[in-house]
Enzyme design. Structure first.
Site, PDB file in Angstrom:
ATOM      1  N   SER A  45       0.863  -1.186   0.000  1.00 33.84           N
ATOM      2  CA  SER A  45       0.000   0.000   0.000  1.00 33.84           C
ATOM      3  C   SER A  45       0.893   1.227   0.000  1.00 33.84           C
ATOM      4  O   SER A  45       1.842   1.301   0.800  1.00 33.84           O
ATOM      5  CB  SER A  45      -0.919   0.016   1.229  1.00 33.84           C
ATOM      6  OG  SER A  45      -1.795   1.121   1.174  1.00 33.84           O
ATOM      7  N   GLU A  46       0.622   2.185  -0.893  1.00 34.67           N
ATOM      8  CA  GLU A  46       1.576   3.285  -1.092  1.00 34.67           C
ATOM      9  C   GLU A  46       1.680   4.242   0.084  1.00 34.67           C
ATOM     10  O   GLU A  46       2.556   5.113   0.095  1.00 34.67           O
ATOM     11  CB  GLU A  46       1.283   4.061  -2.380  1.00 34.67           C
ATOM     12  CG  GLU A  46      -0.019   4.815  -2.411  1.00 34.67           C
ATOM     13  CD  GLU A  46      -1.088   4.051  -3.166  1.00 34.67           C
ATOM     14  OE1 GLU A  46      -1.934   4.701  -3.791  1.00 34.67           O
ATOM     15  OE2 GLU A  46      -1.099   2.807  -3.116  1.00 34.67           O
ATOM     16  N   ASN A  47       0.795   4.120   1.086  1.00 31.77           N
ATOM     17  CA  ASN A  47       0.958   4.954   2.271  1.00 31.77           C
ATOM     18  C   ASN A  47       2.030   4.397   3.214  1.00 31.77           C
ATOM     19  O   ASN A  47       2.304   4.998   4.253  1.00 31.77           O
ATOM     20  CB  ASN A  47      -0.367   5.132   3.019  1.00 31.77           C
ATOM     21  CG  ASN A  47      -0.945   3.821   3.516  1.00 31.77           C
ATOM     22  OD1 ASN A  47      -0.965   2.840   2.784  1.00 31.77           O
ATOM     23  ND2 ASN A  47      -1.422   3.802   4.740  1.00 31.77           N
ATOM     24  N   SER A  87       8.186   4.302   0.028  1.00 36.26           N
ATOM     25  CA  SER A  87       7.126   3.614  -0.690  1.00 36.26           C
ATOM     26  C   SER A  87       7.131   3.968  -2.175  1.00 36.26           C
ATOM     27  O   SER A  87       7.044   3.095  -3.040  1.00 36.26           O
ATOM     28  CB  SER A  87       5.771   3.965  -0.071  1.00 36.26           C
ATOM     29  OG  SER A  87       4.735   3.235  -0.674  1.00 36.26           O
TER      30      SER A  87
END
Length: 209
Positions: A45-47, A87
């Site tokens: 997840s890019e967070n 990320s």
């Protein structure tokens, strides 16, 4: 038509074993719940999470564990957490094998529009423009028709693009398709759906095979 869960299972069929996979907001977020236990994938997840699990139950939900869509998640054993620069370094560096995004339109050139409808409120494109160019394989998971009944697989996107020539596969509630030689090649269709019924929406040359 396929249900959302059936669509998710069709997407999972496209993943290679031991892949790292990023899931966009919307429909793609239901994919972890459809994965078998002890699956051979790592969900990103890019967070800043690597090792996202399925949806939490009431007794193990944590407000501090969320995905990029601000939904609560669980994490797999061995999961890691990091900041946005790390990320997006993974994304831009080509370390994500598959990305699954929602979409508004996809065309035969593999272009995707999924972030803006002119005249309507814009919440931002998030990490989509990085993901469509950084992931090795891009799968779009979306309904086949818009709320107004307009087909979302098109000869040419009409909405502002998120990325040009970036989509490899599309999974809708009507079928699973691979974009190849400026055609949507059907891999599998939902029950009672035919190629002829999908092409009847257009008077131009047939582009779904």
């Amino acid at each position: 038509m396929w249900t959302k869960e059936e669509m998710a299972k069709q997407v999972i069929k496209l993943f290679d074993k031991n892949s790292t996979i990023n899931l966009g907001i919307g429909l793609p977020t239901i994919i972890p719940d459809q994965l078998p236990k002890d699956h051979p994938f790592i969900i990103h997840s890019e967070n800043g999470v690597l090792g996202v699990g399925d949806s939490p139950l009431k007794d193990n939900v944590s407000a501090t564990l969320i995905n990029a869509g601000k939904e609560t998640i669980t994490v797999e054993k061995g999961a890691s957490f990091f900041d946005s620069s790390m990320s997006f370094g993974m994304i831009r560096g080509g370390h994500i094998d598959f990305c699954v995004l929602g979409g508004m339109e996809v065309d035969i050139e593999g272009s995707l529009a999924n972030w803006k409808i002119p005249g309507k409120k814009i919440t931002g494109m998030g990490g989509a423009m990085d993901l469509v160019n950084g992931a090795k394989n891009l799968i779009v998971m979306m309904k086949h028709y818009s709320k107004s009944g307009k087909p979302k697989l098109l000869p040419l996107c009409e909405l502002p693009l998120t990325g040009k020539n970036v989509v490899h596969y599309v999974v809708t509630d009507y079928g699973s398709f691979k974009i190849e030689k400026k055609k949507f090649k059907s891999l599998e269709l939902a029950s009672n759906v035919t190629i002829e019924s999908l092409n009847k929406d257009f008077s131009s040359d047939i582009f779904i095979e």
